[in-house]
Motif scaffolding. Structure first.
Motif, PDB file in Angstrom:
ATOM      1  N   GLY A  51      43.409  38.288 -25.011  1.00 17.77           N
ATOM      2  CA  GLY A  51      42.629  37.138 -25.461  1.00 17.77           C
ATOM      3  C   GLY A  51      43.450  35.961 -25.944  1.00 17.77           C
ATOM      4  O   GLY A  51      42.900  34.904 -26.247  1.00 17.77           O
ATOM      5  N   LEU A  52      44.805  36.102 -26.014  1.00 19.96           N
ATOM      6  CA  LEU A  52      45.647  35.006 -26.510  1.00 19.96           C
ATOM      7  C   LEU A  52      45.989  34.042 -25.374  1.00 19.96           C
ATOM      8  O   LEU A  52      46.156  34.457 -24.234  1.00 19.96           O
ATOM      9  N   ASP A  53      46.083  32.758 -25.729  1.00 18.25           N
ATOM     10  CA  ASP A  53      46.506  31.754 -24.765  1.00 18.25           C
ATOM     11  C   ASP A  53      48.034  31.780 -24.706  1.00 18.25           C
ATOM     12  O   ASP A  53      48.711  31.409 -25.668  1.00 18.25           O
ATOM     13  N   PRO A  54      48.634  32.227 -23.572  1.00 22.83           N
ATOM     14  CA  PRO A  54      50.101  32.352 -23.513  1.00 22.83           C
ATOM     15  C   PRO A  54      50.838  31.022 -23.629  1.00 22.83           C
ATOM     16  O   PRO A  54      52.016  30.988 -23.946  1.00 22.83           O
ATOM     17  N   GLY A  55      50.142  29.910 -23.390  1.00 24.74           N
ATOM     18  CA  GLY A  55      50.783  28.609 -23.502  1.00 24.74           C
ATOM     19  C   GLY A  55      50.759  28.040 -24.907  1.00 24.74           C
ATOM     20  O   GLY A  55      51.336  26.990 -25.169  1.00 24.74           O
ATOM     21  N   LYS A  56      50.091  28.737 -25.844  1.00 21.07           N
ATOM     22  CA  LYS A  56      49.961  28.234 -27.213  1.00 21.07           C
ATOM     23  C   LYS A  56      50.223  29.344 -28.228  1.00 21.07           C
ATOM     24  O   LYS A  56      49.483  29.534 -29.186  1.00 21.07           O
ATOM     25  N   LYS A  57      51.295  30.098 -27.996  1.00 26.39           N
ATOM     26  CA  LYS A  57      51.607  31.229 -28.869  1.00 26.39           C
ATOM     27  C   LYS A  57      51.770  30.802 -30.324  1.00 26.39           C
ATOM     28  O   LYS A  57      51.423  31.534 -31.249  1.00 26.39           O
ATOM     29  N   GLU A  58      52.344  29.587 -30.526  1.00 30.00           N
ATOM     30  CA  GLU A  58      52.629  29.142 -31.895  1.00 30.00           C
ATOM     31  C   GLU A  58      51.369  28.989 -32.731  1.00 30.00           C
ATOM     32  O   GLU A  58      51.424  29.043 -33.972  1.00 30.00           O
ATOM     33  N   GLN A  59      50.220  28.817 -32.081  1.00 32.39           N
ATOM     34  CA  GLN A  59      48.970  28.632 -32.824  1.00 32.39           C
ATOM     35  C   GLN A  59      48.519  29.902 -33.534  1.00 32.39           C
ATOM     36  O   GLN A  59      47.685  29.854 -34.440  1.00 32.39           O
ATOM     37  N   TYR A  60      49.072  31.056 -33.122  1.00 34.72           N
ATOM     38  CA  TYR A  60      48.640  32.336 -33.691  1.00 34.72           C
ATOM     39  C   TYR A  60      49.557  32.802 -34.819  1.00 34.72           C
ATOM     40  O   TYR A  60      49.440  33.922 -35.298  1.00 34.72           O
ATOM     41  N   LEU A  61      50.509  31.933 -35.222  1.00 36.01           N
ATOM     42  CA  LEU A  61      51.369  32.241 -36.372  1.00 36.01           C
ATOM     43  C   LEU A  61      50.707  31.771 -37.659  1.00 36.01           C
ATOM     44  O   LEU A  61      49.972  30.779 -37.666  1.00 36.01           O
ATOM     45  N   SER A  62      50.997  32.455 -38.762  1.00 35.77           N
ATOM     46  CA  SER A  62      50.576  31.935 -40.055  1.00 35.77           C
ATOM     47  C   SER A  62      51.378  30.680 -40.364  1.00 35.77           C
ATOM     48  O   SER A  62      52.442  30.455 -39.777  1.00 35.77           O
ATOM     49  N   ASP A  63      50.870  29.842 -41.262  1.00 39.82           N
ATOM     50  CA  ASP A  63      51.586  28.615 -41.605  1.00 39.82           C
ATOM     51  C   ASP A  63      52.982  28.911 -42.130  1.00 39.82           C
ATOM     52  O   ASP A  63      53.944  28.195 -41.839  1.00 39.82           O
ATOM     53  N   GLU A  64      53.090  29.992 -42.904  1.00 41.88           N
ATOM     54  CA  GLU A  64      54.388  30.345 -43.476  1.00 41.88           C
ATOM     55  C   GLU A  64      55.360  30.808 -42.397  1.00 41.88           C
ATOM     56  O   GLU A  64      56.531  30.422 -42.379  1.00 41.88           O
ATOM     57  N   ASP A  65      54.872  31.666 -41.484  1.00 33.65           N
ATOM     58  CA  ASP A  65      55.739  32.113 -40.392  1.00 33.65           C
ATOM     59  C   ASP A  65      56.119  30.940 -39.498  1.00 33.65           C
ATOM     60  O   ASP A  65      57.253  30.851 -39.003  1.00 33.65           O
ATOM     61  N   PHE A  66      55.184  30.043 -39.275  1.00 42.24           N
ATOM     62  CA  PHE A  66      55.428  28.869 -38.439  1.00 42.24           C
ATOM     63  C   PHE A  66      56.577  28.043 -39.023  1.00 42.24           C
ATOM     64  O   PHE A  66      57.524  27.678 -38.328  1.00 42.24           O
ATOM     65  N   ALA A  67      56.490  27.766 -40.341  1.00 39.33           N
ATOM     66  CA  ALA A  67      57.529  26.959 -41.000  1.00 39.33           C
ATOM     67  C   ALA A  67      58.865  27.676 -40.993  1.00 39.33           C
ATOM     68  O   ALA A  67      59.924  27.053 -40.835  1.00 39.33           O
ATOM     69  N   ASP A  68      58.831  28.996 -41.134  1.00 37.61           N
ATOM     70  CA  ASP A  68      60.067  29.768 -41.172  1.00 37.61           C
ATOM     71  C   ASP A  68      60.754  29.760 -39.808  1.00 37.61           C
ATOM     72  O   ASP A  68      61.978  29.643 -39.701  1.00 37.61           O
TER      73      ASP A  68
END
Length: 870
Positions: free
Chosen positions: A826-843
């Motif tokens: 169900g995940l969009d492979p072109g937008k993996k970064e959208q499924y990270l938490s804000d903290e993981d994203f920043a890290d």
């Protein structure tokens, strides 16, 4: 040896791209795409590259010979190349490639680099062994544009002071940058290391970098290198010089007729530079020797089959007779399917019924019916390729300032006389226009044919002063009298008049001759100019309009081949030349006074002029260097904006003009010598180029449409996001070396899949020993700790999302380095970064989500690639 087309070839379609085969037990076997770029030195390979150009589909067929391959394998490869060429209808250009001496075309197919591996199929080696980590090898990386990496002895004795080396330990790759290696070489080696990590290790490896002149700054990484290589003793040896041909060598072209009619190979020299196409007879075969750098074999379409098949053997015999190295590049071409590089070795190359020379086209019918193509300036910004082809940065409506060089200083010219240029003077013309809501500049250096050398030198010096006044932003264009580019004509709105001699200086103006003749060419304000020619009948041309100016009257002479538009523009120009009333006369209806003023009747040109058409010359990009004392140029094939290196000076040759692109970090010597380099390029060109071809100097970040239009996709924001180089950015995203030292404690443990061993993708322990994934912000919460409100713990082996502040998120290890099939459903492979938490994203990205989405799209893609989320 089989004489039928192998099964492996029968699936070849017309699809674009790369296909590779290797020779295995004298049979051709396809190489898996995942292994492209890896070559065993004990093997031979066939490589087919199909590409699309403006003129249709082209095919290049290479066969690659490993240094340790057997004679039988080499013979089989040559046989299969001939069969594949026949199967493809004789259309491909064939290349013989030797390991370590590959052509630039060959190297251009492997953007991440080429790796030479020891061994081969006969030794039991496999091309693809993904996720295998019991590896210990040292790779010697060379090359700034297309890197090649050779496996060398695992010892400090293999290192030198000028190159980059990769110590590959399977789960750890340490890049060692020699003290004299440059940033581009380091970037290319890092890209290769990243490619090995992604393709061969499934992304599960760590990369660390050591700068040799600061080894004490990397104690943990040096421990790893010392553990494998031992203590280094003594000084580093110097790097071997790059063996590259200079322009003078490449300009030394000779054409030979080859025959074995007498039973032995006969080679007879036909001609030397400059070569002409009519030297090639369709019933014969020829060898063209480019100074020993490359040997071309041209096979006439009417030559017999045996002669054609013997082309390669003849080339090898020629190389042996000339005492050239066995690794000398050999290119085989078929009559009618010549490569662009081969055509450029000839002064003039035409295709029957299509062109007459470069950019000229036959027109059927009488002179009066020659078509004139209208040019719509409103299309320039919508079609940058049109701007490049027409050499027009805009509609020429910007501001114009003109200075004349007087006593080595720039003196402003009276605006009333703008457009009037004298052959005894030099001028500086600054054109200012608006580009992306900010001013942009073009500085033309117009040099009269009769100006003194001192004035020419002064014009170049004063151009630098004006350039500095505008912070180095102007595009500088050197223009020789009579070779004015289209945009230069356009900015004077049809009022450009070029006087043969004299000067425009008030105090030194020479007395005007009693009779003057001007040739007027142009159909509108964008392309019209009047040029003074000798005042005699032989100067006339039936295709043009001439203004004859005498003390008594002025004549407007209209040749029978001119159009109505040309006549209208000529009338306007004539008014600028003389205020007297003009007498319009048609060809063959001239009064006697007209001929008397020209000194009597005489024959003049009356043949049809070929119609100008869209330029058909393929642009070429080169990296320039003359630091070794020789002028070295390396061609970049299939070039893009990414190939413009900020440490370099690059040369773009579009035949109509030569552009020098100067990177902001290019050294001062290269900057200073760039114009000299461009002149030397024209002087040493095998085709005998026009030495007055306009030379354009372009600075990084201030490229005009006439430059960017030659690149298929140009990102105007690429260099506006700060001064951080690609190498620095890529290196900064590697992260801390702590993770490397953690997984490298036991250098004998190279099995990343071993239970309890940590994975490089995440420095935490492996799933068998690790606690559950805990998003940042919920530190200390494991499966045994009740989660706080809004946070749900996750099983690391589960694909279920974690809810963080009402948003469903996934742990990074379920998203990074995952194919579409490996992602949670169900995940969009072109937008993996959208499924990270804000903290993981920043890290991971080192910035907030909002900051990330505020960057240009191309930058987002690079960041996602660098962090294995693409």
């Amino acid at each position: 040896m089989p004489t039928v087309t192998p099964e492996a070839f029968k699936n070849i379609g017309k699809s674009l791209g790369l296909q590779i085969w290797t020779i295995e037990k004298m049979e051709v076997v396809p190489v898996p795409p995942k292994a492209y770029g890896n070559f065993f030195d004990g093997d031979c390979y066939l490589i087919l590259f199909v590409s699309k150009t403006a003129r249709g589909t082209t095919q290049a067929l290479h066969y690659w010979i490993g240094n340790a391959s057997s004679q039988d394998e080499q013979g089989a490869a040559a046989m299969y190349v001939t069969q594949l060429d026949d199967y493809l209808g004789g259309g491909p250009t064939q290349y013989r490639e030797s390991q370590g001496h590959e052509s630039p075309e060959f190297k251009s197919y492997f953007k991440s680099g080429i790796v030479y591996k020891k061994g081969g199929v006969a030794s039991g080696f496999k091309h693809v062994e993904t996720n295998v980590y019991n590896i210990r090898r040292l790779l010697h990386a060379k090359g700034k544009k297309n890197v090649t990496a050779t496996e060398v002895e695992l010892s400090w004795s293999s290192f030198n002071s000028g190159d980059v080396f990769l110590l590959d330990l399977g789960k750890v790759i340490v890049q060692w940058n020699a003290p004299h290696s440059n940033r581009t070489e380091r970037l290319k080696a890092l890209m290769l290391a990243q490619d090995i990590k992604d393709r061969e290790r499934g992304g599960r490896a760590q990369i660390g970098i050591v700068d040799a002149d600061q080894e004490d700054q990397y104690p943990e990484l040096m421990k790893i290198m010392t553990a494998v290589l031992g203590e280094r003793r003594g000084e580093l040896k110097e790097a071997p010089p790059d063996d590259r041909a200079d322009q003078l060598q490449k300009s030394n072209v000779r054409l030979y007729h080859v025959s074995d009619a007498t039973g032995s190979l006969m080679v007879q020299e036909v001609a030397t530079r400059p070569l002409t196409q009519d030297l090639l007879k369709h019933e014969d075969c020829y060898i063209l020797d480019q100074g020993g750098a490359t040997v071309f074999v041209w096979k006439g379409k009417e030559a017999n089959k045996d002669e054609k098949r013997a082309g390669l053997n003849r080339a090898m015999g020629f190389i042996k007779a000339k005492n050239y190295p066995p690794s000398t590049s050999v290119v085989l071409l078929n009559d009618g399917a010549e490569s662009a590089m081969f055509k450029q070795l000839f002064k003039k190359w035409t295709v029957k019924w299509q062109t007459q020379g470069l950019g000229k086209k036959h027109t059927v019918g009488k002179i009066a019916k020659v078509e004139q193509t209208k040019f719509d300036v409103t299309e320039l910004h919508a079609r940058p390729e049109l701007a490049a082809q027409q050499r027009m940065v805009d509609d020429a409506s910007g501001k114009v300032e003109v200075w004349r060089i007087e006593d080595n200083e720039p003196v402003p010219v009276d605006p009333k006389t703008y457009g009037q240029f004298y052959g005894g003077d030099c001028y500086l013309v600054l054109y200012t226009y608006t580009k992306t809501n900010r001013p942009a500049y073009i500085l033309y250096m117009w040099q009269g044919l009769h100006a003194s050398q001192g004035e020419i030198t002064a014009s170049a010096y004063q151009a630098v002063n004006i350039d500095n006044r505008y912070n180095g932003e102007p595009v500088q264009v050197r223009v020789t009298m009579g070779k004015e580019p289209r945009h230069f004509l356009a900015i004077f709105k049809g009022k450009l008049i070029i006087y043969e001699g004299g000067t425009g200086r008030g105090g030194k103006k020479t007395e005007e001759p009693p009779v003057r003749l001007f040739q007027v060419r142009g159909t509108d304000e964008l392309n019209t100019k009047a040029t003074e020619v000798p005042a005699r009948a032989s100067s006339l041309n039936s295709n043009d309009i001439f203004v004859l100016k005498t003390e008594q009257t002025s004549y407007l002479w209209c040749g029978k081949g001119c159009s109505g538009d040309e006549r209208e523009m000529a009338k306007a120009v004539a008014n600028n030349l003389s205020k007297r009333e003009k007498q319009t006369i048609l060809e063959r209806q001239e009064p006697s006074d007209f001929w008397a003023a020209l000194g009597g009747k005489a024959p003049y040109a009356s043949d049809k002029r070929f119609q100008e058409e869209e330029i058909e010359y393929d642009p070429r990009l080169f990296e320039c260097s003359n630091q070794t004392g020789r002028f070295i140029m390396t061609e970049i094939f299939d070039f893009s904006q990414e190939d413009l290196d900020e440490d370099d000076v690059m040369l773009l040759d579009t035949w109509e003009e030569v552009s020098l692109w100067i990177g902001r970090s290019a050294n001062d010597y290269e900057k200073k010598e760039s114009i000299t380099s461009a002149k030397e390029y024209l002087q040493t060109h095998p085709a005998g180029r026009d030495l007055d071809t306009p030379i354009v100097e372009v600075k990084q970040g201030f490229e005009p449409l006439t430059f960017t239009g030659w690149f298929s996709a140009w990102d105007s924001h690429k260099w506006s996001t700060g001064n951080r180089s690609c190498y620095d950015a890529m290196r900064g995203n590697l992260g801390d070396v702590t993770a490397i030292t953690q997984i490298s404690v036991d250098l004998n443990d190279t099995d990343l899949n071993k239970k309890g061993g940590p994975t490089p993708a995440s420095p935490s322990p492996s799933p068998s020993a690790a606690p559950a994934y805990t998003p940042h912000g919920s530190v200390g919460q494991t499966l045994d700790t009740p989660p706080s409100r809004g946070v749900q713990p996750a099983d690391p082996c589960s694909t279920a999302p974690v809810t963080v502040n009402g948003k469903e998120c996934y742990p990074p290890h379920l998203l990074m380095n995952k194919t579409v099939e490996e992602l949670p459903p169900g995940l969009d492979p072109g937008k993996k970064e959208q499924y990270l938490s804000d903290e993981d994203f920043a890290d991971i990205f080192g910035m907030t989500r909002q900051e990330f989405y505020n960057t240009p799209g191309w930058r987002q893609v690079i960041l996602k690639k660098q962090n294995n989320l693409f």
